[in-house]
Design an enzyme around this catalytic site. Structure first.
Site, PDB file in Angstrom:
ATOM      1  N   SER A 141      43.962  54.461  21.534  1.00 38.66           N
ATOM      2  CA  SER A 141      43.686  53.284  22.358  1.00 38.66           C
ATOM      3  C   SER A 141      44.384  52.089  21.738  1.00 38.66           C
ATOM      4  CB  SER A 141      42.177  53.031  22.443  1.00 38.66           C
ATOM      5  OG  SER A 141      41.899  51.899  23.247  1.00 38.66           O
TER       6      SER A 141
ATOM      7  N   HIS B 188      47.446  41.462  22.053  1.00 43.73           N
ATOM      8  CA  HIS B 188      47.378  40.069  22.491  1.00 43.73           C
ATOM      9  C   HIS B 188      48.489  39.309  21.761  1.00 43.73           C
ATOM     10  CE1 HIS B 188      43.643  40.583  24.679  1.00 43.73           C
ATOM     11  NE2 HIS B 188      43.129  41.217  23.634  1.00 43.73           N
TER      12      HIS B 188
ATOM     13  N   HIS C  46      47.566  47.007  27.560  1.00 42.14           N
ATOM     14  CA  HIS C  46      46.576  48.009  27.168  1.00 42.14           C
ATOM     15  C   HIS C  46      47.162  49.386  27.439  1.00 42.14           C
ATOM     16  CE1 HIS C  46      43.534  50.873  28.892  1.00 42.14           C
ATOM     17  NE2 HIS C  46      43.054  50.738  27.682  1.00 42.14           N
TER      18      HIS C  46
ATOM     19  N   HIS D 247      33.110  40.079  39.759  1.00 43.78           N
ATOM     20  CA  HIS D 247      32.422  38.780  39.812  1.00 43.78           C
ATOM     21  C   HIS D 247      33.409  37.612  39.860  1.00 43.78           C
ATOM     22  CE1 HIS D 247      32.935  39.408  35.397  1.00 43.78           C
ATOM     23  NE2 HIS D 247      33.068  38.098  35.346  1.00 43.78           N
TER      24      HIS D 247
ATOM     25  N   GLY E  95      28.172  56.157  19.274  1.00 46.54           N
ATOM     26  CA  GLY E  95      28.058  55.776  17.871  1.00 46.54           C
ATOM     27  C   GLY E  95      29.377  55.559  17.174  1.00 46.54           C
TER      28      GLY E  95
END
Length: 280
Positions: A104, A108, A118, A181, A263
């Site tokens: 992953s 920035h 990404h 949103h 975890g």
């Protein structure tokens, strides 16, 4: 965690090799920018809820003159999902045992004209086996040429395997990387895919091609924009955009939730958050 089978080991080995080549490429760009910044690597281990060793990973972070903050993580974990979370994972509703390995990456950038990015590739095993991943471009100041070149690289990787991949996976990215949103997309898109479980060898080859396409195109975009002048207004636009990016990753991103629910290392999970952001 159980010993890795040949498919699991092959995927893990390749994800780690891709990490090494991406980090070397990014460090080379820092040298071109007059910086001696390098990646700082932190190894972490995971304990499964059963109390048994549950794998772990390596968190890599670099803060330089070109890359204000870039994280490249690899992990290989396994064990048992806890509680109701298993029901949300493909193939785990009736048997909560799992294995996951992947890479992953989130970058920035210092210059607002350079697009953030990404990328993620992963292989998961429950009662099913599948690949997922993709890459998406997140420019504070979009340039049509950068968007077109990034999408072209992703399409080339897709078309080598199935002409239906690119339109499907591009739409999947548009649907997924959306902030409801705010009513806006997180960036200018890319590709996103999950639960790819046709022929294992071809699915793995496709996932490798996605990673190679990213490694080919993104450094080109960085070099194209990293020397451009910018002013306070450009920086303010970048910082406010980063606030939107943080909102998506904390509220909607499934990878963040997966890491927290299994975890994982907190610093590695939240590596995607920008070093500075503003909300007006």
């Amino acid at each position: 965690m159980q010993p890795l089978d040949p498919q699991q080991q092959s995927a893990r080995t390749w994800f780690e090799s891709l990490r090494d080549r991406i980090c070397a490429s990014f460090e080379a760009i820092e040298r071109e920018g007059g910086s001696d910044a390098t990646f700082d690597y932190t190894r972490w281990d995971r304990t499964d809820p059963s109390g048994e060793p549950g794998g772990g990973g390596v968190r890599g972070v670099m803060k330089g003159e070109v890359f204000e903050k870039v994280g490249v993580n690899v992990s290989t974990v396994g064990g048992t999902f806890e509680g109701e979370f298993a029901k949300s994972i493909h193939g785990a509703a009736d048997d909560p045992r799992f294995f996951a390995t992947g890479i992953s990456l989130v970058a920035h950038m210092a210059n607002p004209h350079v697009p953030a990015v990404h990328m993620n590739c992963r292989f998961l095993v429950t009662t099913k086996r599948w690949f997922g991943g993709g890459a998406d471009l997140n420019p504070p100041i979009p340039y049509p040429q950068d968007t077109a070149d990034f999408h072209a690289a992703m399409q080339t990787a897709c078309d080598a395997h199935d002409p239906a991949h690119y339109p499907r996976f591009r739409q999947w990215a548009d649907d997924y990387f959306y902030i409801p949103h705010r009513g806006v997309h997180r960036g200018v898109g890319g590709i996103f895919y999950d639960h790819l479980s046709n022929d294992w060898d071809d699915d793995f080859a496709f996932t490798r091609d996605v990673g190679e396409a990213f490694l080919s195109i993104y450094p080109q975009l960085v070099r194209r924009r990293m020397g451009m002048p910018f002013d306070d207004a450009d920086r303010a636009r970048q910082l406010e955009w980063r606030g939107r990016y943080a909102e998506f990753n904390l509220v909607y991103d499934r990878g963040t939730l997966f890491g927290l629910k299994t975890g994982g290392n907190i610093d590695a999970i939240l590596m995607s958050l920008p070093p500075l952001a503003t909300w007006s």
